[in-house]
Scaffold this motif. Structure first.
Motif, PDB file in Angstrom:
ATOM      1  N   ILE A 188       0.836  -1.204   0.000  1.00 61.31           N
ATOM      2  CA  ILE A 188       0.000   0.000   0.000  1.00 61.31           C
ATOM      3  C   ILE A 188       0.866   1.247   0.000  1.00 61.31           C
ATOM      4  O   ILE A 188       0.631   2.198  -0.736  1.00 61.31           O
ATOM      5  N   LEU A 223       1.519  -4.996  -7.600  1.00 60.98           N
ATOM      6  CA  LEU A 223       0.848  -4.470  -6.410  1.00 60.98           C
ATOM      7  C   LEU A 223      -0.666  -4.607  -6.461  1.00 60.98           C
ATOM      8  O   LEU A 223      -1.293  -5.082  -5.523  1.00 60.98           O
ATOM      9  N   PHE A 224      -1.242  -4.200  -7.589  1.00 64.84           N
ATOM     10  CA  PHE A 224      -2.703  -4.244  -7.679  1.00 64.84           C
ATOM     11  C   PHE A 224      -3.196  -5.661  -7.451  1.00 64.84           C
ATOM     12  O   PHE A 224      -4.098  -5.904  -6.672  1.00 64.84           O
ATOM     13  N   LYS A 225      -2.538  -6.583  -8.127  1.00 63.70           N
ATOM     14  CA  LYS A 225      -2.934  -7.992  -7.994  1.00 63.70           C
ATOM     15  C   LYS A 225      -2.853  -8.419  -6.544  1.00 63.70           C
ATOM     16  O   LYS A 225      -3.760  -9.020  -5.999  1.00 63.70           O
ATOM     17  N   ALA A 240       2.230   1.837  -3.327  1.00 63.50           N
ATOM     18  CA  ALA A 240       1.194   2.339  -4.227  1.00 63.50           C
ATOM     19  C   ALA A 240       0.887   3.803  -3.936  1.00 63.50           C
ATOM     20  O   ALA A 240       0.660   4.596  -4.847  1.00 63.50           O
ATOM     21  N   THR A 245       6.585  -3.517  -8.234  1.00 62.44           N
ATOM     22  CA  THR A 245       5.372  -2.696  -8.108  1.00 62.44           C
ATOM     23  C   THR A 245       4.296  -3.126  -9.097  1.00 62.44           C
ATOM     24  O   THR A 245       3.111  -2.922  -8.848  1.00 62.44           O
ATOM     25  N   ALA A 246       4.707  -3.747 -10.207  1.00 64.75           N
ATOM     26  CA  ALA A 246       3.714  -4.135 -11.214  1.00 64.75           C
ATOM     27  C   ALA A 246       2.722  -5.137 -10.652  1.00 64.75           C
ATOM     28  O   ALA A 246       1.620  -5.283 -11.160  1.00 64.75           O
ATOM     29  N   LEU A 260      -2.813  -6.658  -3.896  1.00 61.01           N
ATOM     30  CA  LEU A 260      -3.674  -5.936  -2.965  1.00 61.01           C
ATOM     31  C   LEU A 260      -5.145  -6.264  -3.175  1.00 61.01           C
ATOM     32  O   LEU A 260      -5.985  -5.891  -2.370  1.00 61.01           O
ATOM     33  N   GLU A 261      -5.431  -6.963  -4.267  1.00 55.16           N
ATOM     34  CA  GLU A 261      -6.834  -7.273  -4.521  1.00 55.16           C
ATOM     35  C   GLU A 261      -7.334  -8.444  -3.673  1.00 55.16           C
ATOM     36  O   GLU A 261      -8.520  -8.585  -3.473  1.00 55.16           O
ATOM     37  N   VAL A 262      -6.407  -9.264  -3.214  1.00 60.83           N
ATOM     38  CA  VAL A 262      -6.875 -10.470  -2.508  1.00 60.83           C
ATOM     39  C   VAL A 262      -7.116 -10.219  -1.023  1.00 60.83           C
ATOM     40  O   VAL A 262      -6.598  -9.295  -0.467  1.00 60.83           O
TER      41      VAL A 262
END
Ligand SMILES: Nc1ncnc2c1ncn2[C@@H]1O[C@H](COP(=O)(O)OP(=O)(O)OP(=O)(O)O)[C@@H](O)[C@H]1O
Ligand SMILES: [Mg+2]
Lengths: 424, 241
Positions: free
Chosen positions: A316, A418-420, A319, A415-416, A422-424
């Motif tokens: 986080i 991160l979204f993945k 991000a 960092t690429a 942080l989604e779980v």
């Protein structure tokens, strides 16, 4: 930012508590152990210095070769002028005359016949001259169990084990049998002024302390002294100074080939003391090394676990636009904070425990019954200035190091993902 | 529209290395986003929505082509520069809120401002203002665990908005919320979009979200299938605000 980190540390016990406890325990143990070893070794070295070795010691060359046997037939003659010269040449030290001897002690009954008899070792020291430092050096005041210090010629102290074994009390008399300088038989009557206990079984087993004037008369050693120990007036033993002193003194007698010429040796040169000194000196470094290694490994692992647990937090923060370098640095700050807290608490705990054992001491008498080393049976820790940082600095250091190692993982973070993640 | 575009995607292709061979997640995308847009990337799972948000957010780089965000070509930014870009100019809203659980609502919102080195008073003012926008000023001292899902998502909106970024990227912001809460948070974002002229880009397949969008970009198999502007009269924006 520091406040932010501080809040995190306070709110997240698992981030701070375990590492702080590990650091605190390690620091406390280090401080205590350091105090303990310093105390035990220090007391032992000091006691040896006081009773036997001096910080440096002058003897005749012949005597020096065999000084454990106390060969008084080889004692220094002209000791008094030599002491004056030493006082004059080396005023930083306190020079004293001593005769150490062994003999037989004999307690008579009312009719004057032998009631009890036993071997004895003795110290003839300066008890009576005004300003004599020996009473303090031997800690005689504190050692007295019964009676008092000798106040006039013909009075002597005997150690307590001896006194109880032979049922002797102050006021009783005894005869000391020994050997004169030229091999004859010597004896002299003394009155027990008091009984003493030094807390070292080697000494307490059976010793007599008498004034040197009396013993000189008894052993026919007028103007002679077996040993002339010198003590640095400004405190403890100092290897460098002692070495310089020894070299300087011995150079003066280099040309003199006489067996009876004086020779100076250092505390370090005497029975087993070199090891003691080396251990005492190296101990700080050894302990710090072991401590830092062990702690860092534990804390590194704690940091790795923490890093796993805080994986999403770091994500986080990345991000939100925090740099990796910055996150890494905050981890180091956290380590610094936790390490400091743990180390402060650990040092306080360690110091308290050390202080307790310094005041109360721990009686190791049972374990040292057979000991031939001159070592106090009541071992006390000693709080030296080093105690305040010997645990503290490594404590902080190992915590920061632990976090520094664990934090490397942050740099591996992509960092690429991160979204993945942080989604779980 | 040309000059007011704050994001330009030019011939962008994104491939991922997969065991043997590559997998193409985005193919030759050309898009532009203007200031104050309220746009959704819509499409089936695996169509590349998150991948595109990632690149716009400077978290990932294009394989080919360019993504120009606020004048910066994403692939040419250093780690530090892209961190600064995110810190000052881009807000993120995640499906799972991702609040820092050990900190209070206030601390969570404040964090971005700490990085920007605002003073205490500035931070205090800005954070409370942001919490006001989302109607959570009274929860400033609460911990995320004490909040409902909808409240958590509103905190994360406040966290994204507190620094008043030009762009907010929201990946499935309503996926974990019930209908009422979904409407509520979208309305909140729409209101901020209006008031602060912030560009919002969503990735979503939530019909409720789509009701509020004024532009919908349909992605399929990594390609733009349809790019439609929703006439003002059709969006819910003016109705419920
Ligand atoms: N790091 C990666 N490595 C390999 N393949 C990836 C990677 N990231 C995404 N993909 C693939 O790229 C495609 C697009 O993924 P993306 O996450 O952008 O889809 P999405 O539209 O966001 O889907 P969803 O609605 O399920 O979130 C998917 O097939 C996915 O498997
Ligand atoms: Mg997605």
């Amino acid at each position: 930012m520091i406040k932010f980190l501080f809040k995190g540390i306070l709110n997240d016990k698992s981030r701070s508590l375990l590492p702080a406890i590990v650091v605190g325990l390690g620091v406390a143990l280090t401080v205590l152990l350091h105090g303990w070893i310093t105390g035990a070794l220090g007391d032992s070295i000091e006691m040896n210095a006081s009773f036997n070795s001096g910080h440096v010691k002058v003897m005749s060359r012949a005597y020096a070769r065999d000084d454990a046997q106390m060969p008084n037939d080889l004692a220094l003659l002209g000791a008094d002028p030599l002491v004056s010269k030493l006082k004059n040449d080396y005023p930083d030290l306190d020079w004293v005359r001593r005769i150490r001897f062994s003999g037989l002690i004999d307690f008579p009954d009312e009719k004057g016949e032998t009631r009890a008899q036993g071997p004895v070792i003795g110290w003839a020291i300066d008890l009576f001259s005004p300003g004599s430092t020996e009473i303090v050096r031997f800690k005689l005041q504190g050692a007295i169990l019964n009676g008092k210090l000798p106040s006039k010629p013909g009075e002597a102290l005997i150690t307590s084990d001896f006194a109880s074994k032979f049922k002797v009390k102050p006021g009783d008399s005894f005869t000391l049998f020994g050997t004169t300088m030229d091999g004859g038989m010597a004896f002299r009557n003394f009155i027990v002024a008091g009984t003493v206990r030094f807390g070292s079984s080697v000494v307490d087993r059976g010793a007599v302390i008498a004034d040197i004037t009396d013993i000189r008369k008894a052993l026919g050693m007028e103007d002679a002294a077996g040993e002339i120990p010198g003590y640095f007036k400004d405190g403890g033993y100092n290897d460098t100074k002692a070495t310089a002193l020894m070299n300087d003194f011995n150079k003066k007698y280099q040309a003199d080939k006489d067996e009876y010429a004086p020779e100076m040796i250092r505390l370090r040169d005497q029975g087993g003391m070199a090891e003691y000194l080396d251990i005492a000196n190296a101990m700080g470094a050894i302990m710090v090394f072991v401590f830092v290694m062990a702690m860092s490994i534990v804390l590194w692992n704690a940091g790795l676990l923490g890093g796993l647990r805080r994986y999403s937090e770091f994500g986080i923060r990345l991000a939100l636009g925090e740099e990796k370098k910055h996150i890494y640095r905050t981890l180091l700050y956290e380590g610094l904070l936790i390490g400091t807290i743990g180390s402060v608490v650990g040092t306080l705990v360690g110091l308290s425990a050390s202080y307790y054992l310094q005041v109360v001491g721990l009686d190791m008498g049972d374990m040292m019954q057979r000991s031939t080393l001159m070592m106090p049976t009541l071992v006390r820790t000693r709080i030296t200035p080093a105690a305040f940082y010997i645990g503290f600095i490594p404590g902080v250091f190992s915590m920061v190091l632990g976090n520094a190692l664990a934090g490397i993982a942050i740099y591996k973070r992509n960092t690429a993902q991160l979204f993945k993640e942080l989604e779980v | 529209m040309q000059n007011s575009d704050i994001i330009k995607i030019e011939n962008l292709t994104k491939r991922f290395h997969m065991g043997e061979g590559d997998f193409t997640a985005l193919r030759n995308i050309n898009l532009a986003f203007g200031k104050g847009e309220f746009t959704g990337l819509v499409g089936p799972s695996g169509s590349g929505k998150t991948t595109l948000l990632n690149i716009i957010g400077s978290l990932d780089n294009p394989t080919e082509g360019k993504a120009i965000v606020l004048g910066n070509s994403v692939s040419e930014l250093t780690h530090k520069q892209s961190a600064v870009l995110r810190n000052f100019h881009i807000g993120f809203i995640f499906q799972t809120y991702n609040l820092l659980s050990v900190y209070t609502v206030f601390d969570n919102v404040e964090f971005a401002l700490l990085l920007q080195k605002h003073t205490v008073t500035e931070r205090q003012k800005m954070v409370m203002e942001a919490l006001d926008w989302v109607g959570l000023a009274d929860k400033a001292k609460s911990k995320p665990a004490q909040l409902s899902g909808g409240e958590c998502q509103r905190v994360s909106i406040a966290r994204a908005m507190v620094k008043r970024p030009e762009i907010v990227l929201a990946d499935e912001p309503s996926a974990n919320l019930d209908a009422a809460n979904s409407h509520h948070i979208i309305q909140t974002m729409k209101k901020l979009n209006r008031e602060l002229n912030t560009t919002f880009i969503f990735a979503t397949h939530d019909e409720k979200v789509m009701l509020y969008l004024d532009r919908i970009i349909h992605l399929k198999d990594g390609m733009v299938e349809k790019d439609e502007l929703v006439p003002e009269s059709k969006t819910k924006s003016h109705v419920s605000l």
